[in-house]
Design an enzyme around this catalytic site. Structure first.
Site, PDB file in Angstrom:
ATOM      1  CG  ASN A 178      -1.810   1.239   1.253  1.00 55.97           C
ATOM      2  OD1 ASN A 178      -1.405   2.282   1.788  1.00 55.97           O
ATOM      3  ND2 ASN A 178      -3.007   1.164   0.696  1.00 55.97           N
ATOM      4  CB  CYS A 179       3.455   2.684  -0.528  1.00 57.61           C
ATOM      5  SG  CYS A 179       4.269   1.262  -1.262  1.00 57.61           S
ATOM      6  CG  ASP A 180      -0.354   7.267   1.741  1.00 56.88           C
ATOM      7  OD1 ASP A 180       0.236   7.720   2.752  1.00 56.88           O
ATOM      8  OD2 ASP A 180      -1.154   7.950   1.070  1.00 56.88           O
ATOM      9  CB  ILE A 181      -0.868   2.112   6.164  1.00 61.43           C
ATOM     10  CG1 ILE A 181      -1.159   0.965   5.190  1.00 61.43           C
ATOM     11  CG2 ILE A 181      -1.681   1.930   7.446  1.00 61.43           C
ATOM     12  CD1 ILE A 181      -2.619   0.864   4.765  1.00 61.43           C
ATOM     13  CG  ASN A 185      -4.760   7.545   3.281  1.00 61.05           C
ATOM     14  OD1 ASN A 185      -5.392   8.521   2.894  1.00 61.05           O
ATOM     15  ND2 ASN A 185      -3.442   7.449   3.149  1.00 61.05           N
TER      16      ASN A 185
END
Length: 349
Positions: A178-181, A185
């Site tokens: 995912n790289c953007d937890i 979000n």
């Protein structure tokens, strides 16, 4: 037309034409992107909430010839995300969000309902998260009273299930980092079920691939894997670290970027690791939760049982280990979080 690569436009027209929605319909639904419909602005994205009955989806020309099941289930209220636009926009985050959401199907990931690419506009339509985002609660101290310890545990378990799914359980020989937890979000539906809402920085990897190297800047600095920052190596454990930061946010009742952590000259995760080793981590726990812990393990008003709390703290600490090889898999994380909620529910029932 903005600089969205031709092959990506071709992908949308060939694979996802049935999800295309006219800009005029979106403008009608949002009263021409009015402030009254606006719910958030973050990192150049603007989010709006609108009623789905503005869309004439059943008679929409873009789905003629499609089977009835080709279009996602219609929701009464939807979220419209408007991406930054202009002649210098490459649309990478926009396309990645569509590509990823159209590849996943999980109850703890928001459902893609449609998209719009017209002129300089890049818009994605997803299911509504009627109780907002986890960050909404963490940024407002009084709102955290709503989230009892049991509810907080359930939110964590929901997100953990979604991460296990994208890491290990997808079909078609795919996996996703995912790289953007972050708490920004994680959406909450009408039952406070958590759903990951953003995949704009995500990347595909093969199921047997352990790592990939990247020099891209991903996500929010407070959640970024420190080993990735140093080496450029992305792994599933990079998402585990970000999730660990969220676990500590939920425990402490504050966002990772809260001023109190900036004043300590440390990010939340390194500070939590330090306090854990010093045996003073409980000083950081959300006062709302501490007020609900009675003496001798008595639990007041849905507050945490001490054994449940300690189980949670142990796994959260492991998630934010400084190096990737020290962090657990999401399978292990789920097992420990479910143990924490079992202790909580069984001893409080």
């Amino acid at each position: 037309m903005f600089n969205l690569q031709a092959e990506k436009l071709e992908y949308l027209s060939q694979k996802l034409e049935h999800l295309k929605i006219c800009l005029s319909d979106i403008k009608l639904a949002t009263d021409n992107f009015s402030e009254a419909c606006k719910i958030a602005s973050l990192n150049g994205l603007t989010l709006y909430r609108a009623e789905v009955d503005h869309f004439d989806i059943e008679n929409h020309p873009s789905i003629e010839g499609k089977n009835a099941g080709d279009h996602p289930k219609i929701h009464n209220t939807i979220v419209i995300t408007r991406y930054p636009y202009g002649p210098d926009t490459d649309g990478e985050e926009f396309f990645t969000q569509i590509e990823m959401l159209s590849s996943v199907k999980h109850p703890n990931i928001v459902t893609l309902l449609g998209y719009c690419v017209e002129g300089f506009e890049m818009i994605i339509v997803t299911e509504n998260v009627s109780n907002g985002y986890l960050s909404d609660y963490l940024e407002k101290v009084n709102s955290m009273h709503i989230l009892t310890w049991e509810k907080r545990l359930k939110i964590c378990i929901d997100v953990a299930h979604a991460l296990r799914y994208i890491h290990y359980e997808m079909e078609n020989q795919k996996a996703i980092l995912n790289c953007d937890i972050s708490s920004y979000n994680i959406g909450l539906d009408e039952n406070l079920k958590a759903k990951i809402s953003n995949f704009g920085f995500s990347v595909f990897i093969s199921p047997n691939q352990e790592a990939l190297y990247s020099n891209r800047s991903f996500g929010n600095i407070y959640y970024i894997d420190p080993e990735y920052e140093k080496t450029g190596m992305l792994k599933r454990e990079s998402d585990v670290y970000s999730f660990g930061v969220v676990l500590f946010e939920i425990l402490c009742g504050r966002m990772a970027g809260d001023q109190i952590y900036k004043e300590s000259d440390k990010r939340l995760a390194p500070l939590a690791r330090q306090r854990f080793c010093m045996g003073t981590l409980e000083d950081m726990i959300d006062p709302i939760l501490k007020d609900e812990i009675g003496e001798n393990n008595f639990v007041l008003n849905g507050g945490p049982n001490k054994d449940s709390l300690h189980t949670y703290i142990e796994i959260a600490h492991k998630c934010v280990a400084e190096t990737q090889d020290q962090r657990p898999t999401m399978e292990v994380v789920i097992r420990e979080l479910e143990k924490a909620i079992f202790i909580q529910v069984s001893l409080c029932s």
